[in-house]
Scaffold this motif. Structure first.
Motif, mmCIF file in Angstrom:
data_model
loop_
_atom_site.group_PDB
_atom_site.id
_atom_site.type_symbol
_atom_site.label_atom_id
_atom_site.label_comp_id
_atom_site.label_asym_id
_atom_site.label_seq_id
_atom_site.Cartn_x
_atom_site.Cartn_y
_atom_site.Cartn_z
ATOM 1 N N PRO A 126 38.618 38.479 40.244
ATOM 2 C CA PRO A 126 37.511 38.750 39.318
ATOM 3 C C PRO A 126 36.574 39.849 39.826
ATOM 4 C CG PRO A 126 36.953 36.876 40.666
ATOM 5 C CD PRO A 126 38.329 37.313 41.116
ATOM 6 N N GLU A 127 36.954 40.495 40.938
ATOM 7 C CA GLU A 127 36.070 41.476 41.562
ATOM 8 C C GLU A 127 35.680 42.594 40.597
ATOM 9 O OE1 GLU A 127 35.942 44.532 45.413
ATOM 10 O OE2 GLU A 127 37.702 43.292 45.032
ATOM 11 N N ALA A 128 36.639 43.084 39.810
ATOM 12 C CA ALA A 128 36.356 44.204 38.913
ATOM 13 C C ALA A 128 35.278 43.847 37.894
ATOM 14 C CB ALA A 128 37.635 44.636 38.204
ATOM 15 N N TYR A 129 35.256 42.586 37.460
ATOM 16 C CA TYR A 129 34.233 42.169 36.489
ATOM 17 C C TYR A 129 32.843 42.157 37.131
ATOM 18 C CZ TYR A 129 38.454 40.597 34.072
ATOM 19 O OH TYR A 129 39.699 40.536 33.488
ATOM 20 N N GLN A 130 32.779 41.740 38.390
ATOM 21 C CA GLN A 130 31.505 41.778 39.114
ATOM 22 C C GLN A 130 31.055 43.221 39.333
ATOM 23 O OE1 GLN A 130 32.670 39.672 42.638
ATOM 24 N NE2 GLN A 130 32.636 37.653 41.651
ATOM 25 N N GLY A 158 29.967 46.467 46.594
ATOM 26 C CA GLY A 158 30.127 45.257 45.800
ATOM 27 C C GLY A 158 30.266 44.019 46.671
ATOM 28 N N MET A 159 30.755 42.948 46.044
ATOM 29 C CA MET A 159 30.880 41.659 46.711
ATOM 30 C C MET A 159 32.234 41.472 47.390
ATOM 31 S SD MET A 159 27.981 40.059 46.074
ATOM 32 C CE MET A 159 28.355 38.314 46.269
ATOM 33 N N GLY A 160 33.208 42.292 47.021
ATOM 34 C CA GLY A 160 34.529 42.174 47.616
ATOM 35 C C GLY A 160 35.447 41.258 46.825
ATOM 36 N N PRO A 161 36.671 40.974 47.330
ATOM 37 C CA PRO A 161 37.073 41.140 48.726
ATOM 38 C C PRO A 161 37.390 42.579 49.151
ATOM 39 C CG PRO A 161 38.899 40.286 47.462
ATOM 40 C CD PRO A 161 37.732 40.305 46.534
ATOM 41 N N GLN A 162 37.626 43.481 48.188
ATOM 42 C CA GLN A 162 37.946 44.853 48.594
ATOM 43 C C GLN A 162 36.685 45.691 48.779
ATOM 44 O OE1 GLN A 162 39.770 47.509 45.767
ATOM 45 N NE2 GLN A 162 40.640 48.804 47.352
#
Length: 423
Positions: free
Chosen positions: A231-235, A349-353
């Motif tokens: 869900p990283e992209a949405y964050q 951002g928050m990650g993980p990447q």
């Protein structure tokens, strides 16, 4: 000739497939096989390349090096058992007398060496630019980095210097020159990451003599790159949308077009909800007066104030080519955009990447072409300052092309590979 390609990540799979496509086009095309060590190898399956060992998607998505907890989750999901089974599959395949193309980092490189077969290595993960540039060591690198004299550690260089290693293809000229100091067969043939992305004009419009006047007569086009993983992209999109609204306020007297380059695997619903929450109104695409020559009939358009925002999942390259700059929270997409000679602004951002650590490292990799801001509300001010500075924009253009290289690397690597192994 039989060739097995080993790679370890979605981006690495894509790069590997580009090289394999070029090999397939050779008059004496080798018999191809693949083993993706991370994920299920969708890129290989699309090309109908057989996969010779077990594959599995892990919870981390391949980013186990970011945090220890991701590694623990992968181990609990069977990572060690999977790795052992994959290594046995590689060794079984190597007994047939083929050669190996390793793409990624030390893991596929180690697999290639352990196979007992001749191999070549395409190093996608590391660059000397993380530690130095053409002028010397970077002052902001971490204290523990660079102790080995190279971004590649001694054991990695050892694997690259073995007699069975026929060639090494680093991602840039600087890294190639450093590796050659250790008698490693490193060749500067370019970075396949830039293949298929050809700029429409050699110089952005910023640099023309009447640039300022022309700039105000046309829309400012901004690519939005939130990354590809859920869900990283949405964050990430939450921050990007906030930055986009800030740009509308900063450029009230000028049209602004935002091009959201969205990975096909993502759902557009959360992205649309975020935009509606920030005041964007959905409009029929045919009602939007913007001459971009979109190829995606399913693209979705929004308007607000002086802005147009388009979400597309099938016009990725067009987004990169048309945009003047980008708001980027991605890995490969950010590097490709910078490679076109254009500036990117990044928000941690928050990650993980896309964590703060990843973003900081990416600024070292890409140098002045990537500008890191801590908060979305800083993007507008940074971009305004940037577009008023043609000398800085010229520096960014030259820097990006130098660090990422010219298109056509996959063809050059494939030709070199065939020449070396045919001998």
């Amino acid at each position: 000739m039989q060739l097995l390609c080993i790679s370890n990540g979605h981006g690495e799979d894509v790069i590997a497939v580009r090289i394999l496509q070029e090999l397939n086009a050779s008059p004496d095309a080798p018999e191809l096989a693949a083993l993706p060590l991370v994920g299920e190898g969708a890129a290989y399956r699309q090309l109908d390349i057989p996969i010779v060992g077990p594959v599995q998607t892990m919870p981390s998505g391949g980013f186990i090096y970011m945090e220890g907890r991701h590694l623990l989750r992968d181990v609990q999901s069977g990572l060690l058992k999977l790795t052992w089974a994959q290594l046995k599959a590689v060794r079984r395949w190597a007994k047939r007398g083929g050669v190996i193309l390793a793409v990624g980092d030390i893991v596929p490189l180690l697999f290639a060496w352990l196979s007992g077969a001749p191999y070549v290595f395409v190093g996608t993960a590391k660059s000397e630019y993380y530690l130095r540039d053409e002028a010397g060591w970077l002052p902001n690198r971490k204290r523990r980095e660079g102790w080995a004299g190279s971004v590649y550690l001694p054991w990695e260089r050892w694997l690259m210097s073995r007699k069975r290693c026929n060639a090494v293809f680093p991602r840039d000229k600087l890294t190639t020159e450093i590796l050659q100091k250790w008698s490693i067969p490193a060749l500067d043939l370019g970075n396949p990451m830039m293949d298929g992305i050809e700029p429409e004009q050699p110089e952005p419009i910023f640099y023309e003599p009447d640039a300022e006047q022309k700039e105000m007569q046309r829309p400012l086009i901004v690519a939005l790159l939130p990354g590809s993983r859920m869900p990283e992209a949405y964050q990430n999109w939450q921050k990007i949308a906030l930055a986009a609204n800030g740009l509308l306020d900063a450029y009230k007297q000028r049209s602004v077009v935002f091009l959201g380059a969205i990975a096909p695997a993502l759902s557009l619903d959360p992205l649309q909800e975020t935009l509606i929450g920030y005041g964007w109104l959905q409009q029929p695409l045919e009602a939007i007066d913007v001459n971009l020559k979109l190829n995606d009939p399913s693209a979705i358009a929004f308007t607000q104030k002086n802005g147009i925002l388009i979400l597309t999942q099938d016009d990725y390259t067009l987004c990169l080519l048309k945009a003047d700059c980008s708001i980027a929270m991605a890995g490969t997409a950010t590097e490709q955009f910078v490679g076109l000679g254009k500036p990117a602004i990044a928000i941690p951002g928050m990650g993980p990447q896309y964590t703060p650590a990843f973003a900081e490292a990416q600024t070292r990799l890409l140098g002045p072409s990537l500008i890191l801001v801590e908060q979305p509300d800083r993007v507008a001010q940074v971009l305004q300052q940037l577009l008023r500075d043609p000398d800085r924009l010229q520096l960014i253009a030259d820097n990006g092309r130098r660090r990422m290289g010219q298109s056509g690397a996959a063809r050059r690597i494939a030709d070199c590979l065939m020449e070396r192994f045919e001998k």
